[in-house]
Scaffold this motif. Structure first.
Motif, PDB file in Angstrom:
ATOM      1  N   TYR A  83       0.940  -1.309   0.004  1.00 47.54           N
ATOM      2  CA  TYR A  83      -0.065  -0.172  -0.068  1.00 47.54           C
ATOM      3  C   TYR A  83       0.848   1.326  -0.143  1.00 47.54           C
ATOM      4  N   GLY A  84       1.699   1.283   0.733  1.00 47.27           N
ATOM      5  CA  GLY A  84       3.005   2.325   0.531  1.00 47.27           C
ATOM      6  C   GLY A  84       3.452   2.886  -0.612  1.00 47.27           C
ATOM      7  N   LEU A  85       3.662   1.720  -1.514  1.00 46.63           N
ATOM      8  CA  LEU A  85       4.180   1.736  -2.772  1.00 46.63           C
ATOM      9  C   LEU A  85       3.216   2.815  -3.613  1.00 46.63           C
ATOM     10  N   ARG A  86       2.017   2.376  -3.229  1.00 48.38           N
ATOM     11  CA  ARG A  86       0.964   3.256  -4.006  1.00 48.38           C
ATOM     12  C   ARG A  86       0.528   4.540  -3.410  1.00 48.38           C
ATOM     13  N   MET A  87       0.697   4.633  -2.091  1.00 49.21           N
ATOM     14  CA  MET A  87       0.258   5.731  -1.437  1.00 49.21           C
ATOM     15  C   MET A  87       1.535   7.001  -1.761  1.00 49.21           C
ATOM     16  N   ALA A  88       2.763   6.521  -1.609  1.00 45.17           N
ATOM     17  CA  ALA A  88       3.819   7.642  -1.586  1.00 45.17           C
ATOM     18  C   ALA A  88       3.915   8.562  -2.602  1.00 45.17           C
ATOM     19  N   PRO A  89       3.644   7.920  -3.954  1.00 50.12           N
ATOM     20  CA  PRO A  89       3.635   9.129  -4.960  1.00 50.12           C
ATOM     21  C   PRO A  89       2.452  10.145  -4.708  1.00 50.12           C
ATOM     22  N   ILE A  90       1.468   9.669  -4.034  1.00 55.47           N
ATOM     23  CA  ILE A  90       0.299  10.591  -4.116  1.00 55.47           C
ATOM     24  C   ILE A  90       0.604  11.287  -2.945  1.00 55.47           C
ATOM     25  N   LEU A  91       1.084  10.980  -1.909  1.00 53.82           N
ATOM     26  CA  LEU A  91       1.146  11.830  -0.605  1.00 53.82           C
ATOM     27  C   LEU A  91       2.581  12.681  -0.839  1.00 53.82           C
ATOM     28  N   ASN A  92       3.696  12.270  -1.363  1.00 50.25           N
ATOM     29  CA  ASN A  92       4.883  12.960  -1.745  1.00 50.25           C
ATOM     30  C   ASN A  92       5.463  13.779  -0.515  1.00 50.25           C
ATOM     31  N   ILE A  93       5.913  13.211   0.180  1.00 47.16           N
ATOM     32  CA  ILE A  93       6.252  13.597   1.642  1.00 47.16           C
ATOM     33  C   ILE A  93       7.614  13.105   2.178  1.00 47.16           C
TER      34      ILE A  93
ATOM     35  N   SER B  24       9.553   3.916   0.963  1.00 41.46           N
ATOM     36  CA  SER B  24      10.583   4.482   0.846  1.00 41.46           C
ATOM     37  C   SER B  24      11.264   4.173  -0.630  1.00 41.46           C
ATOM     38  N   VAL B  25      10.725   3.223  -1.451  1.00 45.29           N
ATOM     39  CA  VAL B  25      11.120   2.891  -2.771  1.00 45.29           C
ATOM     40  C   VAL B  25      11.215   4.382  -3.517  1.00 45.29           C
ATOM     41  N   PRO B  26      12.274   4.398  -3.998  1.00 46.81           N
ATOM     42  CA  PRO B  26      12.577   5.670  -4.629  1.00 46.81           C
ATOM     43  C   PRO B  26      11.733   5.903  -6.014  1.00 46.81           C
ATOM     44  N   GLU B  27      11.320   7.176  -6.225  1.00 45.59           N
ATOM     45  CA  GLU B  27      10.221   7.327  -7.003  1.00 45.59           C
ATOM     46  C   GLU B  27      10.568   6.879  -8.522  1.00 45.59           C
ATOM     47  N   LYS B  28      11.668   6.969  -8.954  1.00 46.97           N
ATOM     48  CA  LYS B  28      12.206   6.904 -10.278  1.00 46.97           C
ATOM     49  C   LYS B  28      11.828   5.171 -10.649  1.00 46.97           C
ATOM     50  N   TYR B  29      11.746   4.501  -9.696  1.00 48.96           N
ATOM     51  CA  TYR B  29      11.333   3.130 -10.031  1.00 48.96           C
ATOM     52  C   TYR B  29       9.855   2.818 -10.319  1.00 48.96           C
ATOM     53  N   LEU B  30       9.162   3.883  -9.780  1.00 48.26           N
ATOM     54  CA  LEU B  30       7.398   3.677  -9.983  1.00 48.26           C
ATOM     55  C   LEU B  30       7.122   4.694 -10.887  1.00 48.26           C
ATOM     56  N   LYS B  31       7.964   5.451 -11.610  1.00 41.76           N
ATOM     57  CA  LYS B  31       7.586   6.391 -12.692  1.00 41.76           C
ATOM     58  C   LYS B  31       7.346   5.904 -14.028  1.00 41.76           C
ATOM     59  N   ASN B  32       7.902   4.708 -14.388  1.00 41.95           N
ATOM     60  CA  ASN B  32       7.536   4.317 -15.761  1.00 41.95           C
ATOM     61  C   ASN B  32       6.283   3.767 -16.068  1.00 41.95           C
ATOM     62  N   GLU B  33       5.593   3.654 -17.024  1.00 39.47           N
ATOM     63  CA  GLU B  33       4.316   3.567 -17.577  1.00 39.47           C
ATOM     64  C   GLU B  33       3.860   2.104 -16.910  1.00 39.47           C
ATOM     65  N   ARG B  34       4.530   1.130 -16.929  1.00 47.32           N
ATOM     66  CA  ARG B  34       4.088  -0.053 -16.511  1.00 47.32           C
ATOM     67  C   ARG B  34       3.885  -0.214 -14.841  1.00 47.32           C
ATOM     68  N   MET B  35       5.068   0.065 -14.373  1.00 46.97           N
ATOM     69  CA  MET B  35       5.035   0.414 -13.028  1.00 46.97           C
ATOM     70  C   MET B  35       3.831   1.095 -12.353  1.00 46.97           C
ATOM     71  N   LEU B  36       3.493   2.194 -13.227  1.00 48.86           N
ATOM     72  CA  LEU B  36       2.241   3.030 -12.845  1.00 48.86           C
ATOM     73  C   LEU B  36       1.009   2.285 -12.718  1.00 48.86           C
ATOM     74  N   ARG B  37       1.069   1.634 -14.042  1.00 54.58           N
ATOM     75  CA  ARG B  37      -0.565   0.641 -14.243  1.00 54.58           C
ATOM     76  C   ARG B  37      -0.618  -0.481 -13.082  1.00 54.58           C
ATOM     77  N   ILE B  38       0.766  -1.203 -12.825  1.00 54.79           N
ATOM     78  CA  ILE B  38       0.644  -2.363 -11.781  1.00 54.79           C
ATOM     79  C   ILE B  38       0.329  -1.599 -10.282  1.00 54.79           C
TER      80      ILE B  38
END
Lengths: 222, 102
Positions: A83-93, B24-38
């Protein structure tokens, strides 16, 4: 912060109170398993993840070792990380706010956040914080009540809480199931989790469905 | 230290660690299209599975009882676009009625 949508507040409070009431059952379960009132309340304050808490008092109460209690509880806690993986980019803190956000990243806060997606990212943030703090407040309050011996309130089935909690989560996911793709995904997830339930340790059936998210999300949809 | 204290502290420590790790997973790993969808689909599958498990699982057994009736009523309420608290309360009332008068 922009003004808070009324629907978001209502939903956050409904979830917080409904789930919070379940805390009485946890408080009663903790004391029945041989935990002191302090130890039971500390689990709600510090672990703050209902499934993990029920797991650890269940294992220890049945005579299990500390290690097996911790392991069982931790399997159930893995999904909070997702869940943290999903929430972190939204909260951005960062910093202390991230520490606080992490502690309240649970099924409920994430569920209300994704339930607000149609209202935009601000509503998602509001839903997350309101529900996270709301559940924290009520869950701890009712844990204490249950631990102090609110036995009359100790059986969640007697007042329908056993169905109210899944219904509350269903109501949060529902707006996300607008297309056939999402419906198929959700139904597949339920089938997978239930088929695994008799065969693997608690916690695994639910996190295993994350693989479905990977499979379904791998390719671009039309 | 007793078993219970070790369990309380150990469980809490790991529970927080798991939560914090996700944030704490760096945002750069979450930014690509595929990761965003998943990443968007992950809470949907987890919460759907959670609803299923809470409705019919009892430890490692599958049991059909008052909970399923409550959740079916909640589905109907949702399909009829009932307000959120009506969904929750209708499920509770259905389940409690069956449980108490059975």
């Amino acid at each position: 912060m922009s003004s808070v949508n009324r629907a978001t507040v209502t939903q956050s409070l409904s979830v917080s109170f409904t789930v919070g009431l379940y805390g009485t059952a946890f408080g009663a379960a903790g004391v029945a398993a041989g935990f002191s009132i302090l130890q039971t309340c500390l689990l709600s304050l510090l672990t703050f993840s209902g499934a993990s808490q029920f797991a650890v008092v269940g294992v220890i109460g049945a005579g299990g070792s500390a290690i097996s209690g911790i392991a069982t509880a931790s399997l159930l806690g893995i999904r909070n990380g997702l869940y943290g993986l999903r929430m972190a980019p939204i909260l951005n803190i960062r910093g202390l706010r991230r520490v606080v956000a992490a502690q309240i990243t649970i099924d409920e806060s994430t569920g209300v956040a994704i339930g607000q997606e149609d209202l935009g990212p601000d509503a998602m943030k509001h839903g997350f914080w309101l529900t996270g703090f709301g559940v924290y407040f009520f869950w701890n309050l009712f844990t204490l009540a249950g631990a102090l011996g609110a036995q009359a309130m100790g059986n969640p089935s007697a007042w329908g809480l056993d169905a109210a909690v899944p219904a509350a989560f269903l109501g949060l996911v529902w707006p996300r199931l607008h297309g056939n793709f999402e419906r198929a995904l959700a139904i597949t997830a339920v089938i997978l989790a239930l088929s695994l339930t008799p065969f693997v340790a608690a916690g695994i059936p639910i996190i295993a469905t994350a693989l479905l998210a990977v499979a379904f999300g791998w390719k671009v949809r039309r | 230290m007793t078993t219970i204290w070790i369990a309380v502290i150990g469980t809490s420590f790991i529970a927080f660690g798991l939560k914090y790790l996700g944030h704490s997973v760096p945002e750069k790993y979450l930014k690509n299209e595929r990761m965003l969808r998943i990443n968007t689909l992950i809470p949907i599958v987890l919460l759907s599975a959670l609803v299923g498990v809470q409705t019919v699982a009892e430890k490692s057994k599958l049991v059909i009882d008052q909970r399923l009736a409550g959740v079916v009523v909640a589905c109907i309420a949702l399909a009829l676009k009932a307000p959120y608290f009506v969904v929750v309360i209708s499920a509770a009332l259905t389940s409690a009625a069956i449980y108490n008068f059975n």
